[in-house]
Design a protein around this motif. Structure first.
Motif, PDB file in Angstrom:
ATOM      1  N   UNK A 151       0.870  -1.180   0.000  1.00 42.73           N
ATOM      2  CA  UNK A 151       0.000   0.000   0.000  1.00 42.73           C
ATOM      3  C   UNK A 151       0.899   1.218   0.000  1.00 42.73           C
ATOM      4  N   UNK A 152       0.859   1.968  -1.074  1.00 44.92           N
ATOM      5  CA  UNK A 152       1.793   3.087  -1.217  1.00 44.92           C
ATOM      6  C   UNK A 152       1.484   4.231  -0.275  1.00 44.92           C
ATOM      7  N   UNK A 153       0.214   4.400   0.078  1.00 43.55           N
ATOM      8  CA  UNK A 153      -0.151   5.536   0.932  1.00 43.55           C
ATOM      9  C   UNK A 153      -1.076   5.058   2.032  1.00 43.55           C
ATOM     10  N   UNK A 154      -0.516   4.386   3.038  1.00 47.03           N
ATOM     11  CA  UNK A 154      -1.335   3.940   4.161  1.00 47.03           C
ATOM     12  C   UNK A 154      -1.866   5.167   4.883  1.00 47.03           C
ATOM     13  N   UNK A 155      -3.153   5.180   5.251  1.00 47.28           N
ATOM     14  CA  UNK A 155      -3.735   6.358   5.879  1.00 47.28           C
ATOM     15  C   UNK A 155      -3.020   6.745   7.163  1.00 47.28           C
ATOM     16  N   UNK A 156      -2.944   8.048   7.377  1.00 48.46           N
ATOM     17  CA  UNK A 156      -2.245   8.539   8.565  1.00 48.46           C
ATOM     18  C   UNK A 156      -2.863   8.002   9.839  1.00 48.46           C
ATOM     19  N   UNK A 157      -4.184   7.761   9.828  1.00 47.97           N
ATOM     20  CA  UNK A 157      -4.856   7.260  11.015  1.00 47.97           C
ATOM     21  C   UNK A 157      -4.364   5.884  11.398  1.00 47.97           C
ATOM     22  N   UNK A 158      -3.725   5.164  10.462  1.00 42.11           N
ATOM     23  CA  UNK A 158      -3.253   3.818  10.746  1.00 42.11           C
ATOM     24  C   UNK A 158      -1.732   3.774  10.806  1.00 42.11           C
ATOM     25  N   UNK A 209      -4.432  -6.922   8.348  1.00 42.42           N
ATOM     26  CA  UNK A 209      -5.109  -6.640   7.084  1.00 42.42           C
ATOM     27  C   UNK A 209      -5.659  -7.915   6.459  1.00 42.42           C
ATOM     28  N   UNK A 210      -4.862  -8.991   6.493  1.00 48.55           N
ATOM     29  CA  UNK A 210      -5.321 -10.258   5.929  1.00 48.55           C
ATOM     30  C   UNK A 210      -6.535 -10.770   6.705  1.00 48.55           C
ATOM     31  N   UNK A 211      -6.482 -10.678   8.044  1.00 50.74           N
ATOM     32  CA  UNK A 211      -7.613 -11.122   8.859  1.00 50.74           C
ATOM     33  C   UNK A 211      -8.856 -10.296   8.563  1.00 50.74           C
ATOM     34  N   UNK A 212      -8.691  -8.998   8.403  1.00 52.67           N
ATOM     35  CA  UNK A 212      -9.823  -8.123   8.087  1.00 52.67           C
ATOM     36  C   UNK A 212     -10.462  -8.504   6.756  1.00 52.67           C
ATOM     37  N   UNK A 213      -9.642  -8.654   5.722  1.00 48.31           N
ATOM     38  CA  UNK A 213     -10.156  -8.957   4.387  1.00 48.31           C
ATOM     39  C   UNK A 213     -10.835 -10.327   4.356  1.00 48.31           C
ATOM     40  N   UNK A 214     -10.225 -11.320   4.987  1.00 52.09           N
ATOM     41  CA  UNK A 214     -10.828 -12.653   5.033  1.00 52.09           C
ATOM     42  C   UNK A 214     -12.147 -12.625   5.791  1.00 52.09           C
ATOM     43  N   UNK A 297     -10.658   0.916   7.910  1.00 47.53           N
ATOM     44  CA  UNK A 297     -10.891  -0.376   7.248  1.00 47.53           C
ATOM     45  C   UNK A 297     -11.292  -0.174   5.794  1.00 47.53           C
ATOM     46  N   UNK A 298     -12.110   0.823   5.522  1.00 49.19           N
ATOM     47  CA  UNK A 298     -12.507   1.105   4.130  1.00 49.19           C
ATOM     48  C   UNK A 298     -11.287   1.490   3.297  1.00 49.19           C
ATOM     49  N   UNK A 299     -10.410   2.304   3.862  1.00 49.75           N
ATOM     50  CA  UNK A 299      -9.213   2.719   3.128  1.00 49.75           C
ATOM     51  C   UNK A 299      -8.292   1.530   2.865  1.00 49.75           C
ATOM     52  N   UNK A 300      -8.213   0.627   3.824  1.00 53.32           N
ATOM     53  CA  UNK A 300      -7.363  -0.556   3.654  1.00 53.32           C
ATOM     54  C   UNK A 300      -7.869  -1.402   2.495  1.00 53.32           C
ATOM     55  N   UNK A 301      -9.177  -1.649   2.455  1.00 53.32           N
ATOM     56  CA  UNK A 301      -9.757  -2.462   1.379  1.00 53.32           C
ATOM     57  C   UNK A 301      -9.514  -1.799   0.031  1.00 53.32           C
ATOM     58  N   UNK A 302      -9.787  -0.507  -0.057  1.00 51.21           N
ATOM     59  CA  UNK A 302      -9.610   0.208  -1.324  1.00 51.21           C
ATOM     60  C   UNK A 302      -8.151   0.196  -1.769  1.00 51.21           C
ATOM     61  N   UNK A 303      -7.231   0.360  -0.811  1.00 48.01           N
ATOM     62  CA  UNK A 303      -5.804   0.419  -1.159  1.00 48.01           C
ATOM     63  C   UNK A 303      -5.300  -0.931  -1.658  1.00 48.01           C
ATOM     64  N   UNK A 304      -5.717  -2.020  -1.030  1.00 51.39           N
ATOM     65  CA  UNK A 304      -5.276  -3.340  -1.497  1.00 51.39           C
ATOM     66  C   UNK A 304      -5.883  -3.679  -2.852  1.00 51.39           C
ATOM     67  N   UNK A 305      -7.127  -3.266  -3.076  1.00 54.90           N
ATOM     68  CA  UNK A 305      -7.737  -3.499  -4.387  1.00 54.90           C
ATOM     69  C   UNK A 305      -6.958  -2.768  -5.471  1.00 54.90           C
ATOM     70  N   UNK A 306      -6.559  -1.546  -5.190  1.00 51.55           N
ATOM     71  CA  UNK A 306      -5.781  -0.775  -6.160  1.00 51.55           C
ATOM     72  C   UNK A 306      -4.411  -1.410  -6.375  1.00 51.55           C
ATOM     73  N   UNK A 307      -3.769  -1.835  -5.281  1.00 48.09           N
ATOM     74  CA  UNK A 307      -2.447  -2.438  -5.395  1.00 48.09           C
ATOM     75  C   UNK A 307      -2.483  -3.744  -6.169  1.00 48.09           C
TER      76      UNK A 307
END
Length: 370
Positions: A151-158, A209-214, A297-307
């Protein structure tokens, strides 16, 4: 988006304060009713209160000083005004629902002589088919953290404090100007320890992240439900997780072996790295140790989909995908309704349209007489 919400909230408060006292009191009592009696979420309460404040402000401008003076014509003219101002059909439908709920409540409480909005019709919202991933795309997404997707730009909140470092600085230059030369070895050891700690945090975040997505795809739960899961809510032996849905309704949802393996790895090697005293019993943690936030969590999903080079997707899109794949695999519509926590079967039936649409596409591509 947060700024817009803040402006909207401030605007609602300002209009609320300008209402006559009887109307203000009705708004406050209605908000308490929604939260305590109907057990509505804070988001729903805010939306309904904003709609009611808008309605009563419109009624006040038309000469209404008390709730008892509210009429069906006033409610209809308010909705018509909203429509001319460009409100979407879905927004109009929600506002009509808020007006009906308030009218029924006010009538039961003696504030309205009749339930004036009982016959109010809602605009039929345009129903669009939800975005879903193919099964192979969903698998690619949930496996992205262990496939080396970055993830090139992990959100600052995380972001974790251990990762923070002023831009343009070299760790070797971090030594103060008056440091003793004999401290070089100690500084190098401290930097090595810091780098090792950062590696552990990065690994823990990937496991999270893997646990969240699964979990999102394997159960089809809402993102707010996933983030609200506590450690005690997971029955590892039966592979069932307990979630609290809309209206505080509890349900148990099964999950599969891939999700079990991801959760086991996260709990065995990841959670303890991120955990802090404030973590309490939360299953999924942010990088600072607090309960994982749905926005993050929404940002994580979107970022992995883009990656992973996948179509733009959200946690709700993963929920749509899970439901669609269940139906395509032969699951009963009622069973899917129970799994998703839908109070009405009509909410679940939209996924049959998705499946039929895919079936029609496959038919046109494969059948010689299509």
């Amino acid at each position: 988006m947060g700024g817009t919400e803040d402006r909207n909230t401030r605007g609602t408060r300002a209009v609320h304060a300008a209402l006559p006292e009887p109307l203000r009191d009705a708004v406050d009592e209605f908000a308490r009713y929604l939260a305590s009696v109907r057990n509505r979420s804070a988001h729903t309460v805010r939306a309904y209160v904003a709609d009611l404040v808008s309605l009563l402000d419109h009624a006040h401008r038309m000469g209404c000083a008390e709730v008892a003076e509210l009429s069906l014509d006033t409610v209809r003219s308010w909705l018509a005004k909203q429509r001319t101002m460009g409100a979407a059909r879905t927004s109009l439908a929600r506002r009509a629902a808020a007006a009906r709920t308030f009218s029924a409540w006010a009538h039961r409480g003696g504030l309205l002589p009749t339930d004036v909005a009982a016959t109010l019709a809602s605009p039929r919202p345009q129903r669009t088919l939800p975005t879903v991933l193919r099964a192979d795309q969903a698998a690619l997404l949930v496996e992205a953290p262990t496939r080396g997707a970055t993830i090139s730009a992990r959100p600052a909140a995380d972001a974790h404090p251990a990762d923070a470092q002023p831009a343009g600085t070299n760790p070797a230059d971090a030594q103060p100007a008056d440091a003793h030369p004999g401290a070089d070895a100690g500084s190098a050891m401290e930097m090595a320890d810091g780098a090792e700690a950062g590696d552990r945090v990065a690994e823990a975040v990937l496991l999270r992240d893997r646990a969240l997505l699964e979990l999102l795809y394997g159960t089809g739960v809402r993102v707010s439900e996933a983030c609200g899961i506590d450690l005690a809510d997971v029955d590892h032996g039966r592979r069932v997780v307990r979630v609290w849905g809309k209206g505080g309704r509890e349900r148990s949802v099964p999950y599969g072996l891939p999700a079990q393996r991801a959760l086991d790895e996260w709990l065995r090697r990841g959670r303890s790295v991120l955990a802090v005293p404030d973590s309490r019993d939360a299953l999924l943690l942010g990088a600072r140790g607090g309960r994982l936030n749905p926005t993050t969590a929404r940002r994580i999903v979107a970022a992995y989909a883009q990656a992973a080079g996948l179509p733009r997707i959200s946690p709700h899109g993963l929920r749509h995908s899970a439901a669609t794949h269940l139906l395509e695999g032969g699951a009963d519509l009622r069973a899917v309704q129970e799994l998703l926590g839908h109070s009405s079967l009509a909410s679940t039936q939209v996924y049959t349209h998705v499946s039929v649409d895919r079936l029609r596409t496959a038919y046109r591509q494969a059948h010689p007489r299509a």
